[in-house]
Scaffold this motif. Structure first.
Motif, PDB file in Angstrom:
ATOM      1  N   THR A 146       0.885  -1.247  -0.030  1.00 22.27           N
ATOM      2  CA  THR A 146       0.140  -0.002   0.024  1.00 22.27           C
ATOM      3  C   THR A 146       0.692   1.130   0.070  1.00 22.27           C
ATOM      4  OG1 THR A 146      -1.490  -1.216   1.350  1.00 22.27           O
ATOM      5  CG2 THR A 146      -1.699   1.149   1.216  1.00 22.27           C
ATOM      6  N   ARG A 147       1.948   1.279   0.726  1.00 20.05           N
ATOM      7  CA  ARG A 147       2.695   2.505   1.010  1.00 20.05           C
ATOM      8  C   ARG A 147       3.601   2.788  -0.350  1.00 20.05           C
ATOM      9  NH1 ARG A 147       6.453   1.898   5.289  1.00 20.05           N
ATOM     10  NH2 ARG A 147       6.245  -0.508   5.566  1.00 20.05           N
ATOM     11  N   ALA A 148       3.955   1.760  -1.153  1.00 21.76           N
ATOM     12  CA  ALA A 148       4.755   1.852  -2.372  1.00 21.76           C
ATOM     13  C   ALA A 148       3.629   2.583  -3.391  1.00 21.76           C
ATOM     14  CB  ALA A 148       5.289   0.166  -2.655  1.00 21.76           C
ATOM     15  N   ARG A 169      11.086  -1.809  -3.107  1.00 23.35           N
ATOM     16  CA  ARG A 169      12.387  -2.251  -2.600  1.00 23.35           C
ATOM     17  C   ARG A 169      12.896  -1.035  -1.716  1.00 23.35           C
ATOM     18  NH1 ARG A 169      15.574  -2.239  -6.498  1.00 23.35           N
ATOM     19  NH2 ARG A 169      14.185  -3.207  -7.840  1.00 23.35           N
ATOM     20  N   GLU A 170      12.692   0.045  -2.162  1.00 21.51           N
ATOM     21  CA  GLU A 170      13.315   1.321  -1.355  1.00 21.51           C
ATOM     22  C   GLU A 170      12.850   1.291   0.021  1.00 21.51           C
ATOM     23  OE1 GLU A 170      14.570   3.560  -5.441  1.00 21.51           O
ATOM     24  OE2 GLU A 170      13.193   4.661  -4.083  1.00 21.51           O
ATOM     25  N   ILE A 171      11.335   1.130  -0.220  1.00 22.11           N
ATOM     26  CA  ILE A 171      10.780   1.508   1.171  1.00 22.11           C
ATOM     27  C   ILE A 171      11.036   0.449   2.166  1.00 22.11           C
ATOM     28  CG2 ILE A 171       8.443   1.225   2.197  1.00 22.11           C
ATOM     29  CD1 ILE A 171       7.284   3.128  -0.129  1.00 22.11           C
ATOM     30  N   GLU A 172      11.070  -0.927   1.690  1.00 22.13           N
ATOM     31  CA  GLU A 172      11.580  -2.151   2.634  1.00 22.13           C
ATOM     32  C   GLU A 172      12.775  -1.763   3.171  1.00 22.13           C
ATOM     33  OE1 GLU A 172       9.222  -5.925   0.750  1.00 22.13           O
ATOM     34  OE2 GLU A 172      11.056  -5.287  -0.054  1.00 22.13           O
ATOM     35  N   MET A 173      13.727  -1.389   2.480  1.00 16.89           N
ATOM     36  CA  MET A 173      15.394  -0.980   2.848  1.00 16.89           C
ATOM     37  C   MET A 173      15.294   0.104   3.997  1.00 16.89           C
ATOM     38  SD  MET A 173      17.456  -1.354  -0.655  1.00 16.89           S
ATOM     39  CE  MET A 173      18.688  -0.322  -0.151  1.00 16.89           C
TER      40      MET A 173
END
Ligand code: DC
Length: 217
Positions: A146-148, A169-173
């Motif tokens: 949802t955030r991505a 991927r960037e948000i997870e990192m």
């Protein structure tokens, strides 16, 4: 007269800034986006050609002027609000904001700004560190997907090119980095109300927060 402080924390893309802005507007409080200050510091370090790996290189913060004006962040007289949203800043700000030297200086500025005004402040450590005595603390979460998706839409509106996969991927990192860092990691204050916004509209979240604040008036 006693001032009111509302702290809104949570990970990237949980809807914090849109929601905090709306709450501030409706109560006529000042909105302070603390992430913007870490982003502006990252921008200045970049312009000064500083080594991001050196935690001792951020002494310039002491002589840097930060002001919030109508939701815009003005650094040393320059409106940096748009410039600090670019990906080169997003990809370096987690590291910069993890340094204790940077956090100490930045938190002090944020506390000074929030003094004696009614404020809605959003960030990662507002309820746990910056405004520990805030009357209202909220922690907004949402699934990574949802955030991505929300960031992707925001970027499109700003004319920033990105793919959903890269953003996820960037948000997870960033989540991983922000929540495992040594100093003030991202976590809900023990007295915060946690709201999962994954399946909620902005309006619904705003209504919940406003109702909670009004209940006590
Ligand atoms: O909310 P944002 O994406 O603009 O925040 C940018 C970065 O700043 C984020 O990676 C974590 C950091 N940050 C922080 O450490 N403490 C805050 N109060 C706000 C942001």
């Amino acid at each position: 007269m006693k001032t009111v402080q509302i702290a809104i924390d949570g990970p990237a893309g949980a809807g914090k800034s849109t929601i905090a802005k709306r709450i501030a507007e409706s109560f006529n409080y000042v909105y302070i986006d603390t992430g913007a200050m870490y982003r502006a510091i990252t921008l200045k370090a970049m312009r000064l050609n500083l080594d991001f790996d050196d935690p001792d290189g951020f002494g310039f913060i002491d002589s840097t002027d930060f002001a919030y004006h109508e939701g815009k962040l003005i650094m040393d007289g320059e409106d940096v609000s748009d410039r600090i949203r670019s990906r080169d800043i997003s990809n370096n700000v987690s590291l910069v904001s993890s340094y204790l030297s940077v956090r100490k200086k930045t938190v002090k500025r944020q506390q000074e700004i929030a003094q004696n005004i009614n404020v809605v402040m959003d960030g990662r450590d507002i309820g746990t560190n910056v405004l520990v005595n805030a009357q209202y603390k909220f922690f907004l979460t949402a699934s990574v997907q949802t955030r991505a998706r929300r960031r992707y839409k925001e970027n499109l509106e700003r004319g920033i090119m990105s793919t959903l996969e890269d953003l996820q991927r960037e948000i997870e990192m960033r989540d991983q980095f922000d929540s495992t860092r040594e100093h003030s990691p991202l976590k809900a204050a023990s007295d915060a109300i946690v709201i999962d916004t994954s399946n909620m509209s902005i309006d619904e979240v705003v209504t919940i927060i406003k109702r909670k604040v009004r209940e006590d008036e």
